[in-house]
Design a protein around this motif. Structure first.
Motif, PDB file in Angstrom:
ATOM      1  N   LEU A  86       0.817  -1.205   0.000  1.00  0.00           N
ATOM      2  CA  LEU A  86       0.000   0.000   0.000  1.00  0.00           C
ATOM      3  C   LEU A  86       0.855   1.260   0.000  1.00  0.00           C
ATOM      4  O   LEU A  86       0.563   2.234  -0.706  1.00  0.00           O
ATOM      5  N   ILE A  87       1.918   1.236   0.781  1.00  0.00           N
ATOM      6  CA  ILE A  87       2.777   2.422   0.917  1.00  0.00           C
ATOM      7  C   ILE A  87       3.694   2.570  -0.295  1.00  0.00           C
ATOM      8  O   ILE A  87       3.783   3.647  -0.907  1.00  0.00           O
ATOM      9  N   GLU A  88       4.382   1.495  -0.672  1.00  0.00           N
ATOM     10  CA  GLU A  88       5.366   1.580  -1.752  1.00  0.00           C
ATOM     11  C   GLU A  88       4.729   1.792  -3.114  1.00  0.00           C
ATOM     12  O   GLU A  88       5.333   2.414  -3.997  1.00  0.00           O
ATOM     13  N   GLU A  89       3.512   1.285  -3.305  1.00  0.00           N
ATOM     14  CA  GLU A  89       2.811   1.478  -4.572  1.00  0.00           C
ATOM     15  C   GLU A  89       1.912   2.706  -4.554  1.00  0.00           C
ATOM     16  O   GLU A  89       1.167   2.944  -5.503  1.00  0.00           O
ATOM     17  N   ASP A  90       1.980   3.474  -3.477  1.00  0.00           N
ATOM     18  CA  ASP A  90       1.236   4.723  -3.337  1.00  0.00           C
ATOM     19  C   ASP A  90      -0.261   4.519  -3.591  1.00  0.00           C
ATOM     20  O   ASP A  90      -0.899   5.250  -4.359  1.00  0.00           O
ATOM     21  N   LEU A  91      -0.836   3.531  -2.911  1.00  0.00           N
ATOM     22  CA  LEU A  91      -2.244   3.183  -3.098  1.00  0.00           C
ATOM     23  C   LEU A  91      -3.168   3.846  -2.084  1.00  0.00           C
ATOM     24  O   LEU A  91      -4.379   3.681  -2.154  1.00  0.00           O
ATOM     25  N   VAL A  92      -2.589   4.595  -1.140  1.00  0.00           N
ATOM     26  CA  VAL A  92      -3.393   5.205  -0.080  1.00  0.00           C
ATOM     27  C   VAL A  92      -3.597   6.683  -0.376  1.00  0.00           C
ATOM     28  O   VAL A  92      -2.629   7.446  -0.434  1.00  0.00           O
ATOM     29  N   PRO A  93      -4.835   7.123  -0.579  1.00  0.00           N
ATOM     30  CA  PRO A  93      -5.087   8.559  -0.808  1.00  0.00           C
ATOM     31  C   PRO A  93      -4.612   9.395   0.375  1.00  0.00           C
ATOM     32  O   PRO A  93      -4.518   8.918   1.516  1.00  0.00           O
ATOM     33  N   ASP A  94      -4.339  10.656   0.099  1.00  0.00           N
ATOM     34  CA  ASP A  94      -3.784  11.540   1.129  1.00  0.00           C
ATOM     35  C   ASP A  94      -4.710  11.719   2.324  1.00  0.00           C
ATOM     36  O   ASP A  94      -4.249  12.019   3.428  1.00  0.00           O
ATOM     37  N   ASP A  95      -6.026  11.570   2.114  1.00  0.00           N
ATOM     38  CA  ASP A  95      -6.965  11.819   3.216  1.00  0.00           C
ATOM     39  C   ASP A  95      -7.383  10.538   3.942  1.00  0.00           C
ATOM     40  O   ASP A  95      -8.316  10.557   4.746  1.00  0.00           O
ATOM     41  N   VAL A  96      -6.710   9.432   3.680  1.00  0.00           N
ATOM     42  CA  VAL A  96      -7.064   8.152   4.297  1.00  0.00           C
ATOM     43  C   VAL A  96      -5.973   7.727   5.277  1.00  0.00           C
ATOM     44  O   VAL A  96      -4.783   7.749   4.958  1.00  0.00           O
ATOM     45  N   HIS A  97      -6.408   7.359   6.489  1.00  0.00           N
ATOM     46  CA  HIS A  97      -5.502   6.770   7.478  1.00  0.00           C
ATOM     47  C   HIS A  97      -5.535   5.254   7.333  1.00  0.00           C
ATOM     48  O   HIS A  97      -6.615   4.654   7.342  1.00  0.00           O
ATOM     49  N   ILE A  98      -4.372   4.641   7.215  1.00  0.00           N
ATOM     50  CA  ILE A  98      -4.329   3.186   7.344  1.00  0.00           C
ATOM     51  C   ILE A  98      -4.069   2.854   8.803  1.00  0.00           C
ATOM     52  O   ILE A  98      -3.306   3.535   9.494  1.00  0.00           O
ATOM     53  N   GLN A  99      -4.727   1.822   9.278  1.00  0.00           N
ATOM     54  CA  GLN A  99      -4.651   1.445  10.688  1.00  0.00           C
ATOM     55  C   GLN A  99      -4.106   0.033  10.806  1.00  0.00           C
ATOM     56  O   GLN A  99      -4.467  -0.847  10.026  1.00  0.00           O
ATOM     57  N   VAL A 100      -3.213  -0.179  11.768  1.00  0.00           N
ATOM     58  CA  VAL A 100      -2.669  -1.513  12.019  1.00  0.00           C
ATOM     59  C   VAL A 100      -2.788  -1.823  13.509  1.00  0.00           C
ATOM     60  O   VAL A 100      -2.821  -0.926  14.343  1.00  0.00           O
ATOM     61  N   LEU A 101      -2.831  -3.104  13.804  1.00  0.00           N
ATOM     62  CA  LEU A 101      -3.019  -3.572  15.174  1.00  0.00           C
ATOM     63  C   LEU A 101      -1.755  -4.244  15.678  1.00  0.00           C
ATOM     64  O   LEU A 101      -1.035  -4.897  14.922  1.00  0.00           O
ATOM     65  N   SER A 102      -1.505  -4.076  16.954  1.00  0.00           N
ATOM     66  CA  SER A 102      -0.368  -4.769  17.574  1.00  0.00           C
ATOM     67  C   SER A 102      -0.696  -5.097  19.025  1.00  0.00           C
ATOM     68  O   SER A 102      -1.375  -4.320  19.705  1.00  0.00           O
ATOM     69  N   GLN A 103      -0.192  -6.237  19.459  1.00  0.00           N
ATOM     70  CA  GLN A 103      -0.269  -6.551  20.884  1.00  0.00           C
ATOM     71  C   GLN A 103       0.685  -5.655  21.666  1.00  0.00           C
ATOM     72  O   GLN A 103       1.584  -5.021  21.094  1.00  0.00           O
ATOM     73  N   ALA A 104       0.503  -5.611  22.953  1.00  0.00           N
ATOM     74  CA  ALA A 104       1.274  -4.719  23.819  1.00  0.00           C
ATOM     75  C   ALA A 104       2.630  -5.343  24.164  1.00  0.00           C
ATOM     76  O   ALA A 104       2.959  -5.562  25.336  1.00  0.00           O
ATOM     77  N   ARG A 105       3.425  -5.625  23.132  1.00  0.00           N
ATOM     78  CA  ARG A 105       4.775  -6.184  23.321  1.00  0.00           C
ATOM     79  C   ARG A 105       5.753  -5.385  22.485  1.00  0.00           C
ATOM     80  O   ARG A 105       5.479  -5.048  21.333  1.00  0.00           O
ATOM     81  N   GLN A 106       6.936  -5.091  23.057  1.00  0.00           N
ATOM     82  CA  GLN A 106       7.860  -4.161  22.426  1.00  0.00           C
ATOM     83  C   GLN A 106       8.296  -4.620  21.041  1.00  0.00           C
ATOM     84  O   GLN A 106       8.291  -3.844  20.085  1.00  0.00           O
ATOM     85  N   GLU A 107       8.705  -5.894  20.906  1.00  0.00           N
ATOM     86  CA  GLU A 107       9.207  -6.356  19.608  1.00  0.00           C
ATOM     87  C   GLU A 107       8.116  -6.331  18.543  1.00  0.00           C
ATOM     88  O   GLU A 107       8.390  -6.078  17.360  1.00  0.00           O
ATOM     89  N   LEU A 108       6.886  -6.571  18.949  1.00  0.00           N
ATOM     90  CA  LEU A 108       5.787  -6.529  17.991  1.00  0.00           C
ATOM     91  C   LEU A 108       5.461  -5.087  17.588  1.00  0.00           C
ATOM     92  O   LEU A 108       5.127  -4.820  16.417  1.00  0.00           O
ATOM     93  N   ILE A 109       5.538  -4.168  18.518  1.00  0.00           N
ATOM     94  CA  ILE A 109       5.314  -2.760  18.203  1.00  0.00           C
ATOM     95  C   ILE A 109       6.400  -2.244  17.266  1.00  0.00           C
ATOM     96  O   ILE A 109       6.125  -1.506  16.302  1.00  0.00           O
ATOM     97  N   GLU A 110       7.657  -2.638  17.496  1.00  0.00           N
ATOM     98  CA  GLU A 110       8.744  -2.214  16.605  1.00  0.00           C
ATOM     99  C   GLU A 110       8.548  -2.769  15.194  1.00  0.00           C
ATOM    100  O   GLU A 110       8.761  -2.068  14.195  1.00  0.00           O
ATOM    101  N   ARG A 111       8.123  -4.010  15.091  1.00  0.00           N
ATOM    102  CA  ARG A 111       7.853  -4.617  13.792  1.00  0.00           C
ATOM    103  C   ARG A 111       6.689  -3.894  13.099  1.00  0.00           C
ATOM    104  O   ARG A 111       6.708  -3.694  11.879  1.00  0.00           O
ATOM    105  N   THR A 112       5.721  -3.470  13.874  1.00  0.00           N
ATOM    106  CA  THR A 112       4.571  -2.749  13.340  1.00  0.00           C
ATOM    107  C   THR A 112       5.006  -1.423  12.726  1.00  0.00           C
ATOM    108  O   THR A 112       4.604  -1.072  11.608  1.00  0.00           O
TER     109      THR A 112
END
Length: 561
Positions: A86-112
């Motif tokens: 989505l990011i590299e192919e510029d598929l997200v319009p400027d007015d759209v937020h993409i949302q991602v989920l992560s568990q409350a763990r440091q390594e997972l948040i960094e990967r996110t």
């Protein structure tokens, strides 16, 4: 097998005599967040591929969703790859937020955060379960330990975002299982998270309140949301979001009451796909607003396309009675319903406020046709049959003939046990009423006004071939023809019902006549189309008489058999 209700305890109500939400009304659409690509995806037997996710994302953008949860990139390589695409192919319009989920763990948040490098606008959503069941039985932590998990993960999110300043970040926290959590403790955890993120200093923060499992009636959930709305710190600087599920079948209702109770944002999926009984349905929630004259800010006019894509990708069929989207939701089989719909549609003028019985919205608004509204089976009545003839074939019938034809069609439906199509109704109408019996076609007529009424000379026969002339007199053309037929056949014809109509310029005929006659014990009805009203009336009488003659001819044959 036992079925013992005593193993369950009622969910406690909220002692809140000053509740405000019951007197509120929704006046504008909340901010919608579509979670089909994450929460919906994890509920599928066969999760979506990157290509399928791209198609789904494109649809959500076209419909108008501005916040779209695209995956769980730290837990799934496909989700990670999709996020990067989505990011590299510029598929997200400027007015759209993409949302991602992560568990409350440091390594997972960094990967996110790694998956979001280069994003223009992104929502990072973290969560930890806060209810007693999870604290005591799943994670074995006390309240302080549970709160510490939330605070630490908030710090990791804050620090990771600071390393990528070119992205416009939103932080979202969910006290998972909020609906089963003590509300005062949920508020305590939310306040602790907000002390880290400091929305009052400009950070965009979303506090999401999930009914991870729907455990109460919607009014109780609304009380819980209103308590958070009234009591959390920094309320004016944060968005309150809700994420309801449908375990009790009330996901949409709970979300609607939550908006009345102060929620600014609603998460859900198209057509309600999700774990167990599903997520809150964005289609139903949005269309509910539309039906109240509120712009949902989402374009549902492409309902068939929405449904087709969701079904194709999820491999889940839409129930035919699914609100707004199902095949049968605008369909009436009941006779009384059909009659009311027909009358209301006849009175409706585009531009008026929509007030049509049994149709909360205009099916045309969703790309549906009125042809789908009234369908005929054994439960249908005269109004439905008449509506189908008017709608599909431009044929309007008098009430008495509507009733008669409806009884014939109902008998067909009862014999078949299914639906009767408009084409079949039309064929039955033509065969039973409009078709002219052999030898009974009006070839010509000559009328003369005399002192004793109208004298008529009428030529009757086949379209091609021999004709018979009959003569009679009466008060009008019809009376003269009845007199002529009575003289010739020894009948005593009585006209029980008669209606005639002038037709529009776009029809081959200019007039239609409907007649019902009685001869002895026989009652026969007929309809005729002709160039003028007199010819139509005479042909209708002749057609009905022809059916009488045919029936009389059949009686000796049946007796001999």
């Amino acid at each position: 097998m036992s079925f013992d209700h005593r193993k369950y305890a009622p969910f406690p109500t909220i002692d809140k005599p000053d509740r405000q939400w019951p007197s509120k009304r929704i006046e504008k659409a909340p901010l919608w967040a579509a979670v089909d690509l994450r929460d919906g995806n994890q509920a599928l037997i066969k999760p979506m591929s990157v290509a399928q996710k791209k198609r789904f994302f494109k649809l959500l953008v076209e419909l108008g969703y501005k916040e779209i949860e695209v995956g769980f990139p730290s837990a799934s390589q496909i989700d990670y790859d999709f996020c990067r695409a989505l990011i590299e192919e510029d598929l997200v319009p400027d007015d759209v937020h993409i949302q991602v989920l992560s568990q409350a763990r440091q390594e997972l948040i960094e990967r996110t955060f790694e998956s979001l490098k280069g994003a223009k606008k992104a929502v990072v959503h973290i969560y930890n379960a806060t209810s007693p069941t999870f604290r005591e039985q799943v994670f074995n932590v006390d309240k302080e330990g549970c709160k510490a998990i939330a605070v630490k993960s908030a710090e990791w999110v804050r620090d990771a975002a600071a390393k990528q300043p070119d992205t416009e970040w939103s932080f979202q926290y969910s006290p998972e299982t909020f609906s089963a959590t003590e509300t005062d403790f949920a508020i305590e955890v939310i306040d602790a998270v907000n002390e880290v993120w400091r929305p009052d200093q400009g950070q965009r923060v979303i506090i999401n309140l999930p009914a991870t499992v729907e455990v109460s009636t919607p009014n109780v959930f609304a009380d819980q949301v209103e308590l958070v709305h009234e009591n959390i710190r920094y309320r004016e600087h944060v968005l309150i979001s809700v994420h309801t599920h449908d375990d009790r079948g009330c996901g949409v209702a709970a979300a609607e009451l939550a908006v009345m109770a102060g929620a600014d944002r609603v998460e859900g999926t198209l057509l309600g796909n999700g774990e167990r009984t599903g997520n809150m349905d964005l289609v139903t929630a949005g269309m509910n607003l539309y039906a109240q004259g509120i712009d949902p800010e989402i374009d549902f006019s492409r309902m068939k396309e929405i449904r087709a894509l969701v079904e194709e990708i999820t491999e889940i069929d839409t129930h035919p009675r699914h609100p707004y989207a199902g095949d049968l939701v605008f369909t009436a089989f009941s006779g009384s319903h059909q009659d009311a719909i027909r009358k209301c549609l006849a009175r409706y003028t585009p531009g008026d406020i929509w007030r049509v019985a049994y149709l909360p919205i205009d099916p045309h608004d969703l790309g549906r046709r009125y042809e789908e509204v009234v369908r005929i089976n054994s439960q249908s009545g005269k109004g439905g049959v008449a509506h189908v003839l008017e709608r599909d074939f431009g044929i309007s019938l008098p009430r008495w003939l509507q009733q008669e034809l409806a009884m014939v069609v109902q008998q067909d439906a009862e014999e078949d046990g299914g639906e009767i199509t408009g084409e079949r109704i039309h064929r039955r109408f033509n065969g039973d009423y409009l078709n002219v019996p052999a030898g009974w076609t009006l070839r010509s007529y000559d009328l003369h006004r005399a002192d004793d009424g109208v004298r008529a000379r009428i030529s009757v026969g086949d379209e091609e071939g021999a004709t018979v002339d009959v003569e009679g007199r009466g008060e009008g053309a019809m009376g003269a023809l009845v007199d002529a037929l009575n003289r010739r056949h020894g009948w005593q014809i009585r006209v029980e019902a008669f209606d005639e109509y002038s037709l529009g310029d776009n029809t081959e005929a200019n007039a239609m006549a409907c007649v019902r006659v009685q001869v002895g014990e026989q009652v026969q009805s007929a309809v005729a189309l002709a160039a003028d009203t007199t010819a139509a009336a005479l042909q209708a009488i002749l057609s009905a008489a022809g059916r009488v003659a045919a029936s009389e001819a059949e009686q000796p044959a049946r007796a001999r058999a």
